[in-house]
Design a protein around this motif. Sequence first.
Motif, short mmCIF file in Angstrom:
data_model
loop_
_atom_site.label_atom_id
_atom_site.label_comp_id
_atom_site.label_asym_id
_atom_site.label_seq_id
_atom_site.Cartn_x
_atom_site.Cartn_y
_atom_site.Cartn_z
N UNK A 196 0.82 -1.19 0.00
CA UNK A 196 0.00 0.00 0.00
C UNK A 196 0.87 1.26 0.00
N UNK A 197 0.39 2.31 -0.66
CA UNK A 197 1.15 3.57 -0.71
C UNK A 197 1.16 4.26 0.66
N UNK A 198 2.23 5.01 0.92
CA UNK A 198 2.30 5.80 2.15
C UNK A 198 1.22 6.85 2.12
N UNK A 199 0.59 7.19 3.20
CA UNK A 199 0.79 6.69 4.56
C UNK A 199 -0.22 5.61 4.96
N UNK A 200 -0.86 4.97 3.99
CA UNK A 200 -1.89 3.96 4.28
C UNK A 200 -1.30 2.77 5.01
N UNK A 201 -1.96 2.39 6.11
CA UNK A 201 -1.57 1.19 6.85
C UNK A 201 -2.81 0.60 7.49
N UNK A 202 -2.69 -0.65 7.91
CA UNK A 202 -3.80 -1.38 8.51
C UNK A 202 -3.40 -1.93 9.88
N UNK A 203 -2.74 -1.14 10.71
CA UNK A 203 -2.27 -1.63 12.00
C UNK A 203 -3.40 -1.81 13.00
N UNK A 204 -4.34 -0.88 13.05
CA UNK A 204 -5.42 -0.95 14.02
C UNK A 204 -6.80 -0.80 13.40
N UNK A 205 -6.85 -0.55 12.12
CA UNK A 205 -8.13 -0.34 11.45
C UNK A 205 -7.97 -0.63 9.97
N UNK A 206 -9.09 -0.59 9.28
CA UNK A 206 -9.06 -0.68 7.83
C UNK A 206 -9.44 -2.04 7.29
N UNK A 207 -9.57 -2.06 5.98
CA UNK A 207 -9.93 -3.30 5.32
C UNK A 207 -9.90 -3.14 3.82
N UNK A 208 -10.29 -4.19 3.14
CA UNK A 208 -10.32 -4.19 1.69
C UNK A 208 -11.45 -5.09 1.22
N UNK A 209 -11.83 -4.89 -0.03
CA UNK A 209 -12.93 -5.67 -0.62
C UNK A 209 -12.66 -5.86 -2.11
N UNK A 210 -12.91 -7.06 -2.59
CA UNK A 210 -12.74 -7.39 -4.00
C UNK A 210 -14.01 -7.05 -4.77
N UNK A 211 -13.85 -6.39 -5.92
CA UNK A 211 -14.99 -6.12 -6.79
C UNK A 211 -15.62 -7.45 -7.17
N UNK A 212 -16.94 -7.50 -7.33
CA UNK A 212 -17.59 -8.77 -7.67
C UNK A 212 -17.03 -9.46 -8.91
N UNK A 213 -16.50 -8.71 -9.89
CA UNK A 213 -15.95 -9.37 -11.08
C UNK A 213 -14.48 -9.77 -10.91
N UNK A 214 -13.87 -9.44 -9.77
CA UNK A 214 -12.51 -9.86 -9.47
C UNK A 214 -11.41 -9.07 -10.16
N UNK A 215 -11.73 -7.96 -10.83
CA UNK A 215 -10.71 -7.21 -11.57
C UNK A 215 -10.09 -6.07 -10.78
N UNK A 216 -10.70 -5.68 -9.66
CA UNK A 216 -10.18 -4.59 -8.85
C UNK A 216 -10.57 -4.79 -7.40
#
Length: 135
Positions: A39-59
């Motif tokens: 992930x680009x600075x300053x993004x981090x997932x130390x105490x929060x955050x998440x991610x999700x895959x697009x339903x078609x799996x491309x992004x």
Amino acid sequence: MPVMDIELNLHSRTVLVTIERKVLLLSMNDLSVLNEFQMPDPLKFHEEGGSSMHPDGTKFITGGSDLWIREFDVSSGNVLRTFKGHHGPVRCVRYHPSGDVVASGSEDGTIRLWDLKQSISEDHGGTGINDQHEK
């Protein structure tokens, strides 16, 4: 290293794992690493955050400590667009099954809906569901 989020995508038969400063794309069959996205600075997932895959799996989309929502291309790892509107760290993000909308929840007490039919690299505040919340 704490895992902050995990999501299965049945269409692409993958598992998306959010951990520390990266997002891992795993094969659902054997959990082998298909791709690793730093992930680009300053993004981090130390105490929060998440991610999700697009339903078609491309992004996939992420939110974390730096208050921004970012959508990435799975093939290249490049940022496709960014969204800003939260005033606290992003705790969770999820695509709607249609892939046209993303919901995000933040430490600021709001839930925002992001219309992905907007143009690429659009920077806007999203629609706040909880903007009138009591603190």
